[in-house]
Design an enzyme around this catalytic site. Structure first.
Site, mmCIF file in Angstrom:
data_model
loop_
_atom_site.group_PDB
_atom_site.id
_atom_site.type_symbol
_atom_site.label_atom_id
_atom_site.label_comp_id
_atom_site.label_asym_id
_atom_site.label_seq_id
_atom_site.Cartn_x
_atom_site.Cartn_y
_atom_site.Cartn_z
ATOM 1 N N LYS A 99 19.611 81.120 -1.206
ATOM 2 C CA LYS A 99 20.521 81.624 -0.187
ATOM 3 C C LYS A 99 21.789 82.149 -0.858
ATOM 4 C CE LYS A 99 18.933 78.723 3.651
ATOM 5 N NZ LYS A 99 17.756 78.107 3.005
ATOM 6 N N HIS A 130 23.476 78.185 4.075
ATOM 7 C CA HIS A 130 24.361 79.187 3.493
ATOM 8 C C HIS A 130 25.771 78.642 3.248
ATOM 9 C CE1 HIS A 130 21.138 81.950 4.797
ATOM 10 N NE2 HIS A 130 21.574 82.688 3.792
ATOM 11 N N SER A 172 21.813 85.211 7.476
ATOM 12 C CA SER A 172 22.260 83.826 7.660
ATOM 13 C C SER A 172 22.409 83.537 9.142
ATOM 14 C CB SER A 172 23.607 83.614 6.955
ATOM 15 O OG SER A 172 24.248 82.450 7.412
ATOM 16 N N GLY A 174 24.195 81.138 10.340
ATOM 17 C CA GLY A 174 25.577 80.733 10.580
ATOM 18 C C GLY A 174 26.588 81.857 10.435
#
Length: 205
Positions: A99, A130, A172, A174
């Site tokens: 990531k 992440h 990602s 988030g």
């Protein structure tokens, strides 16, 4: 009809999404299969492929809030920053598929005026989420008095040192999807990777 618990429903949806993405990549040729290998590679620290969960989302929200609060605050009169910040590499990526996050920050300023914007590409071996890739770099930037730090997005980077190839892709949950074209430019500007083939795609997770 039996009710489905929300976390179970989320897990089922994520599983279906990854399965569909995997099937699509299998049909797309050898380059996409490289990305599929990276997508399905198990996290080295947990032995599991991690996507996101409520705890991760809450931690990301808190991190964003803290960074926004620091950016909005009145600059403090810090002592003159050490020149060591100039030696911070803009690219820090680990061998293999991991990531990654794209981070923007303003360089330190003695006068309190806005510094120059710098962009950092960071991938981290063993990062389950992440934010685990972002937080160590954010700590370093804060230590060196960088300001207005923002995680603008994330994805995955597959670094193959022996073959001199770097693949950038995914997103990602988030932080959203990073601008992979920007990440590509930052990596290509690093002399360590000037002979590497760097590609990017929006495919995969």
């Amino acid at each position: 009809m039996r009710a489905v618990h929300p976390p179970v429903l989320v897990a089922v949806i994520l599983s279906i999404t990854l399965t569909v993405q995997s099937f699509s990549l299998l049909q797309a040729g050898p380059v996409a299969k490289i990305k599929l290998r990276a997508m399905t590679q198990n996290d080295e620290s947990t032995g599991e492929q991690c996507t996101t969960n409520a705890e991760d989302q809450e931690a990301v929200t808190k991190l964003k809030s803290r960074l926004e609060s620091n950016s909005a605050g009145t600059p403090t009169s810090n002592p003159e920053p050490s020149e060591s910040w100039r030696n911070l590499p803009c690219v820090s990526i680990d061998e293999g598929a991991h990531k990654y996050v794209l981070i923007e920050a303003e360089t330190p300023s003695v006068t309190g005026e806005a510094g120059e914007c710098r962009t950092f590409v960071v991938s981290k071996r063993g990062a389950s989420y992440h934010r685990n890739a972002a937080e160590p770099m954010i700590d370093i930037l804060e230590k060196h008095q960088f300001r207005n730090i923002q995680v603008t997005g994330g994805g995955r980077i597959l670094l193959e040192e022996d073959d001199k190839r770097i693949s950038i892709f995914g997103y990602s949950y988030g932080f959203g999807k990073a601008d992979h074209a920007v990440s590509k430019r930052v990596i290509e500007s690093d002399d360590r990777y000037k002979d590497f083939e760097v590609t990017w795609s929006d495919a995969g997770y």
